[in-house]
Design a protein around this motif. Structure first.
Motif, PDB file in Angstrom:
ATOM      1  N   ALA A  17       0.842  -1.203   0.000  1.00  0.00           N
ATOM      2  CA  ALA A  17       0.000   0.000   0.000  1.00  0.00           C
ATOM      3  C   ALA A  17       0.873   1.248   0.000  1.00  0.00           C
ATOM      4  N   ALA A  18       1.948   1.209   0.796  1.00  0.00           N
ATOM      5  CA  ALA A  18       2.871   2.349   0.858  1.00  0.00           C
ATOM      6  C   ALA A  18       3.535   2.586  -0.493  1.00  0.00           C
ATOM      7  N   ASP A  19       3.850   1.513  -1.204  1.00  0.00           N
ATOM      8  CA  ASP A  19       4.449   1.643  -2.531  1.00  0.00           C
ATOM      9  C   ASP A  19       3.508   2.398  -3.474  1.00  0.00           C
ATOM     10  N   GLY A  20       2.226   2.056  -3.426  1.00  0.00           N
ATOM     11  CA  GLY A  20       1.253   2.753  -4.260  1.00  0.00           C
ATOM     12  C   GLY A  20       1.085   4.208  -3.859  1.00  0.00           C
ATOM     13  N   ILE A  21       1.087   4.470  -2.554  1.00  0.00           N
ATOM     14  CA  ILE A  21       0.958   5.845  -2.055  1.00  0.00           C
ATOM     15  C   ILE A  21       2.152   6.687  -2.495  1.00  0.00           C
ATOM     16  N   VAL A  22       3.347   6.110  -2.398  1.00  0.00           N
ATOM     17  CA  VAL A  22       4.548   6.822  -2.822  1.00  0.00           C
ATOM     18  C   VAL A  22       4.486   7.146  -4.312  1.00  0.00           C
ATOM     19  N   MET A  23       4.045   6.191  -5.116  1.00  0.00           N
ATOM     20  CA  MET A  23       3.925   6.419  -6.562  1.00  0.00           C
ATOM     21  C   MET A  23       2.956   7.562  -6.856  1.00  0.00           C
TER      22      MET A  23
END
Length: 261
Positions: free
Chosen positions: A212-218
């Motif tokens: 989820a954090a990876d998507g938020i960062v993107m």
């Protein structure tokens, strides 16, 4: 997608049915666990490393790349990453060697065997190697950006370019460290307490949260893929920090009438 799908279509139904670990179908549990924690886990980290390497070679060797070979190199890199993911998945399908979901403790865990411990060690060091490699490429790329000459362009454009490169560097470092953070949580930190809620956070929630954090960062670092409402908020914040200068026909000098901050 694989990891989030494993939670949505396997963890949620199994937990909702209040099944004990003994009643959970063993083969599907092993197969889904290995795809999510073995194959997809390694695939994500290795793809990040390939992207970091790609940026490095493009910046340092811009004239040594032939257009006809660019697609070939990309396909080769993706093929190697997929082969690595399949290999890690198959290695964990051996008897008592997998990563499984245990609804009794609401967490993913390794099976109790020497083989499972060896697989955990293998994945841990693999992620460390990939994270160190990725961030080494990122640091070298950032150094090249900082040392690059900005002559011939306006100061405002140069500052904008430096800011964009800095944001890209920060994004890459965060993404490259996510898997390593989760492994530290699931191998070391979860042992600090025997409480179910504590182990749930560091074993299960952490596993899902890094993706989820990876998507938020993107989304955060790439405004061009943000939803319209999200871009509107960003524009409002930007405009609130920008002064408005109005030139009056009755005065020879511009005067600043507002600077909302």
């Amino acid at each position: 997608m694989f990891v989030c799908g494993a939670f949505l279509f396997w963890v949620v139904p199994v937990t909702a049915l209040s099944l004990t670990y003994a009643k959970v179908p063993y083969l599907p549990n092993v197969f889904i666990g290995q795809i999510a924690s073995g194959g997809a886990y390694i695939l994500g980290a290795s793809i990040q490393m390939c992207m970091a390497a790609n940026r490095f070679f493009v910046i340092y060797f811009p004239f040594r790349q032939h257009k006809s070979k660019r697609s070939y190199a990309t396909y080769c890199a993706i093929t190697v990453c997929l082969a690595l993911a399949v290999t890690y998945t198959l290695l964990g399908l051996r008897k008592l060697c997998a990563y499984v979901y245990d609804p009794e403790i609401f967490s993913w865990r390794v099976e109790e065997s020497e083989c499972a411990d060896q697989m955990t060690t293998l994945i841990f060091w693999s992620i460390i190697v990939l994270a160190v490699s990725s961030n080494s490429f990122n640091v070298l790329t950032a150094m090249k950006f900082l040392c690059a000459s900005t002559s011939g362009i306006r100061q405002a454009d140069a500052a904008r370019r430096r800011k964009k490169r800095l944001w890209l560097f920060v994004q890459c470092v965060i993404q490259d460290c996510l898997h390593l953070t989760d492994l530290v949580n699931s191998i070391f930190l979860f042992e600090l307490s025997d409480q179910v809620w504590f182990r749930y956070i560091f074993l299960c929630y952490s596993f899902l949260a890094i993706h989820a954090a990876d998507g938020i960062v993107m989304l955060y670092f790439n405004p061009e893929v943000q939803p319209h409402w999200c871009r509107s908020i960003g524009l409002k914040r930007h405009s609130s920090r920008t002064g408005v200068v109005v030139v009056s026909s009755h005065h020879s000098h511009p005067r600043e009438v507002s600077n909302v901050a």
